[in-house]
Design a protein around this motif. Structure first.
Motif, PDB file in Angstrom:
ATOM      1  N   UNK A  82      65.169 -33.272 -89.579  1.00  0.00           N
ATOM      2  CA  UNK A  82      66.180 -32.355 -89.035  1.00  0.00           C
ATOM      3  C   UNK A  82      67.201 -32.052 -90.118  1.00  0.00           C
ATOM      4  N   UNK A  83      67.430 -30.763 -90.338  1.00  0.00           N
ATOM      5  CA  UNK A  83      68.528 -30.309 -91.193  1.00  0.00           C
ATOM      6  C   UNK A  83      69.642 -29.866 -90.250  1.00  0.00           C
ATOM      7  N   UNK A  84      70.802 -30.492 -90.376  1.00  0.00           N
ATOM      8  CA  UNK A  84      71.896 -30.142 -89.472  1.00  0.00           C
ATOM      9  C   UNK A  84      73.240 -30.167 -90.194  1.00  0.00           C
ATOM     10  N   UNK A 108      69.865 -33.135 -72.282  1.00  0.00           N
ATOM     11  CA  UNK A 108      70.094 -31.733 -71.934  1.00  0.00           C
ATOM     12  C   UNK A 108      71.506 -31.483 -71.437  1.00  0.00           C
ATOM     13  N   UNK A 109      72.158 -32.495 -70.901  1.00  0.00           N
ATOM     14  CA  UNK A 109      73.534 -32.334 -70.420  1.00  0.00           C
ATOM     15  C   UNK A 109      74.492 -32.170 -71.602  1.00  0.00           C
ATOM     16  N   UNK A 110      74.374 -33.069 -72.577  1.00  0.00           N
ATOM     17  CA  UNK A 110      75.256 -33.014 -73.753  1.00  0.00           C
ATOM     18  C   UNK A 110      74.684 -32.188 -74.896  1.00  0.00           C
ATOM     19  N   UNK A 111      73.482 -31.643 -74.689  1.00  0.00           N
ATOM     20  CA  UNK A 111      72.806 -30.795 -75.673  1.00  0.00           C
ATOM     21  C   UNK A 111      72.693 -31.506 -77.021  1.00  0.00           C
ATOM     22  N   UNK A 112      72.003 -32.667 -76.999  1.00  0.00           N
ATOM     23  CA  UNK A 112      71.829 -33.473 -78.195  1.00  0.00           C
ATOM     24  C   UNK A 112      70.384 -33.936 -78.315  1.00  0.00           C
ATOM     25  N   UNK A 120      72.326 -39.527 -82.524  1.00  0.00           N
ATOM     26  CA  UNK A 120      72.342 -38.298 -81.726  1.00  0.00           C
ATOM     27  C   UNK A 120      72.834 -37.161 -82.609  1.00  0.00           C
ATOM     28  N   UNK A 121      72.202 -35.999 -82.431  1.00  0.00           N
ATOM     29  CA  UNK A 121      72.558 -34.821 -83.221  1.00  0.00           C
ATOM     30  C   UNK A 121      72.750 -33.658 -82.269  1.00  0.00           C
ATOM     31  N   UNK A 122      73.887 -33.017 -82.362  1.00  0.00           N
ATOM     32  CA  UNK A 122      74.183 -31.871 -81.509  1.00  0.00           C
ATOM     33  C   UNK A 122      73.212 -30.727 -81.821  1.00  0.00           C
ATOM     34  N   UNK A 123      72.597 -30.189 -80.789  1.00  0.00           N
ATOM     35  CA  UNK A 123      71.630 -29.103 -80.970  1.00  0.00           C
ATOM     36  C   UNK A 123      72.282 -27.882 -81.609  1.00  0.00           C
ATOM     37  N   UNK A 124      73.540 -27.647 -81.295  1.00  0.00           N
ATOM     38  CA  UNK A 124      74.218 -26.465 -81.866  1.00  0.00           C
ATOM     39  C   UNK A 124      74.417 -26.567 -83.370  1.00  0.00           C
ATOM     40  N   UNK A 125      74.313 -27.788 -83.926  1.00  0.00           N
ATOM     41  CA  UNK A 125      74.475 -27.973 -85.373  1.00  0.00           C
ATOM     42  C   UNK A 125      73.152 -28.016 -86.122  1.00  0.00           C
ATOM     43  N   UNK A 126      72.029 -27.972 -85.390  1.00  0.00           N
ATOM     44  CA  UNK A 126      70.724 -28.052 -86.037  1.00  0.00           C
ATOM     45  C   UNK A 126      70.366 -26.707 -86.652  1.00  0.00           C
TER      46      UNK A 126
END
Length: 136
Positions: A82-84, A108-112, A120-126
């Motif tokens: 993963x590049x984030x 899916x709740x915290x989008x990670x 844990x990695x935030x999906x919005x930062x991936x």
């Protein structure tokens, strides 16, 4: 080195000069503390950061497909890279980090994305995910 010959000796005291107080001794080194702060500020100003890249619609769709594929194969714990983006604590922007680990799940709740090592990695930062069938 062995200091047995001097370890128990009395501290030398000058008969001509009184002992300096702890405050006065500390004051001798105070100017150097200002230099350290100055050097730290120069280093911080010279440290580069990057702006977060914004995914276009096609890139978002690809990322969503990869995430859905990972969910459907989560019991296999595939290896992923993963590049984030990691936001900088002190300056505007941040840096991109690459992590290679085993996938565990998606919150899916915290989008990670959750990795097996509990990272844990935030999906919005991936920015990008690569999936590997085995641990090359």
């Amino acid at each position: 080195m062995n200091y047995d010959d001097i370890i128990h000796m009395k501290h030398p005291t000058s008969p001509h000069h009184p002992r300096m107080s702890m405050n006065n001794r500390a004051a001798q080194f105070a100017p150097f503390a200002a230099l350290k702060t100055h050097v730290d500020k120069i280093s911080e100003a010279g440290r580069l950061t990057t702006q977060k890249r914004v995914l276009d619609e096609d890139q978002r769709q690809i990322l969503n497909r990869v995430l859905n594929n990972l969910l459907s194969h989560k019991k296999e714990h595939p290896f992923i890279t993963i590049d984030y983006f990691v936001e900088d604590e002190y300056k505007e922007g941040g840096s991109y980090v690459t992590v290679r680990a085993q996938f565990k799940d998606i919150d899916e709740i915290n989008k990670q994305v959750i990795l097996r090592d509990k990272t844990t990695i935030s999906i919005e930062n991936i920015y990008h995910i690569s999936v590997y069938k085995n641990q090359d």
